[in-house]
Design a protein around this motif. Structure first.
Motif, PDB file in Angstrom:
ATOM      1  N   ASP A   1       7.644  10.710  -2.112  1.00  0.00           N
ATOM      2  CA  ASP A   1       8.072  11.196  -0.605  1.00  0.00           C
ATOM      3  C   ASP A   1       9.601  11.757  -0.964  1.00  0.00           C
TER       4      ASP A   1
ATOM      5  N   PHE B   1       2.044   7.595  -6.667  1.00  0.00           N
ATOM      6  CA  PHE B   1       1.321   8.704  -7.113  1.00  0.00           C
ATOM      7  C   PHE B   1       1.805  10.055  -6.419  1.00  0.00           C
ATOM      8  N   VAL B   2       2.201   9.866  -5.223  1.00  0.00           N
ATOM      9  CA  VAL B   2       2.715  11.048  -4.277  1.00  0.00           C
ATOM     10  C   VAL B   2       4.070  10.640  -3.601  1.00  0.00           C
TER      11      VAL B   2
ATOM     12  N   SER C   1       0.813  -1.141   0.008  1.00  0.00           N
ATOM     13  CA  SER C   1       0.139  -0.075   0.096  1.00  0.00           C
ATOM     14  C   SER C   1       0.938   1.276   0.078  1.00  0.00           C
ATOM     15  N   GLU C   2       1.892   1.100   0.697  1.00  0.00           N
ATOM     16  CA  GLU C   2       2.873   2.236   0.790  1.00  0.00           C
ATOM     17  C   GLU C   2       3.330   2.645  -0.628  1.00  0.00           C
ATOM     18  N   ARG C   3       3.809   1.503  -1.242  1.00  0.00           N
ATOM     19  CA  ARG C   3       4.417   1.557  -2.588  1.00  0.00           C
ATOM     20  C   ARG C   3       3.301   2.184  -3.678  1.00  0.00           C
ATOM     21  N   ILE C   4       2.240   1.723  -3.336  1.00  0.00           N
ATOM     22  CA  ILE C   4       1.212   2.488  -4.409  1.00  0.00           C
ATOM     23  C   ILE C   4       1.139   3.757  -4.196  1.00  0.00           C
ATOM     24  N   LYS C   5       1.114   4.070  -2.898  1.00  0.00           N
ATOM     25  CA  LYS C   5       0.774   5.437  -2.361  1.00  0.00           C
ATOM     26  C   LYS C   5       2.129   6.536  -2.956  1.00  0.00           C
ATOM     27  N   ARG C   6       3.386   5.826  -2.957  1.00  0.00           N
ATOM     28  CA  ARG C   6       4.324   6.724  -3.429  1.00  0.00           C
ATOM     29  C   ARG C   6       4.440   6.608  -4.810  1.00  0.00           C
TER      30      ARG C   6
END
Length: 208
Positions: A38, A35-36, A28-33
């Motif tokens: 860090d 698009f956005v 989930s963190e990889r998917i988030k990153r």
């Protein structure tokens, strides 16, 4: 100093632990990153890669990887306001916010340092111990040596040696105002637990 692939992997993992609370991002963190981004962590990753390539002369044998990270390191540094020497900081660095951070390449700062915004640590081959905490607006000048577990208060100017450990510096010029534990002990269990996990990983990976 990063000189092997194993050390490179360790430095990246421990930077992520100290800043984000995990060694490896979840799906989930990889998917988030995706698009956005860090960008603070992206900057630290490229900083570690640039150190590795320079320390091992891989800029000759792996020019594509070096050029990619050198360019990304430069561009992210401009966006963030960071100018940090490749080999100037040890493992476990924490950078909480965007904002001007200048650290000369000749300096050698220990592990688990924290750098807040608006700070300037000039060159001059400073030697600073582990668990250094640099508050907003602090300035470090001259060729100085600092001990372990030293914290510097906001807007202070440090221009002379302090070889004591576990103290708080304040003022311009800064002087010792009281005893103080390592910042990760002072600031609570969240960070002390992260430090413990980093040290455990270091042992498991046989990093010297």
């Amino acid at each position: 100093m990063i000189s092997t692939r194993q050390e490179l992997k360790f430095y990246i993992m421990e930077d992520r632990m100290m800043n984000r609370g995990f060694f490896r991002p979840s799906i989930s963190e990889r998917i988030k990153r995706f698009f956005v981004h860090d960008i603070i962590m992206d900057y630290l990753v490229s900083l570690r890669y640039c150190a590795f390539y320079n320390n091992t002369n891989s800029i000759i044998t792996l020019p594509i990887g070096y050029l990619f990270h050198a360019l990304r390191f430069r561009n992210l540094g401009i966006r963030l306001g960071f100018s940090i020497g490749y080999n100037s900081i040890g493992y476990g660095v924490t950078i909480p916010h965007y904002g001007t951070i200048v650290i000369g390449a000749e300096n050698r700062i220990g592990n688990f340092a924290v750098f807040h915004t608006g700070i300037c640590i000039t060159g001059n081959k400073k030697v600073i111990g582990d668990a250094f905490y640099c508050s907003t607006g602090a300035k470090l000048t001259s060729e100085i040596r600092l001990g372990n577990n030293i914290s510097v208060t906001a807007n202070s100017v440090v221009n002379r040696d302090c070889t004591q450990d576990n103290v708080l510096l304040a003022g311009a010029p800064a002087t010792v105002i009281k005893d103080s534990p390592a910042w990760y002990v002072r600031d609570g269990a969240t960070f002390s637990n992260r430090v413990a996990k980093v040290l455990q990983l270091k042992s498991e990976m046989n990093i010297l």
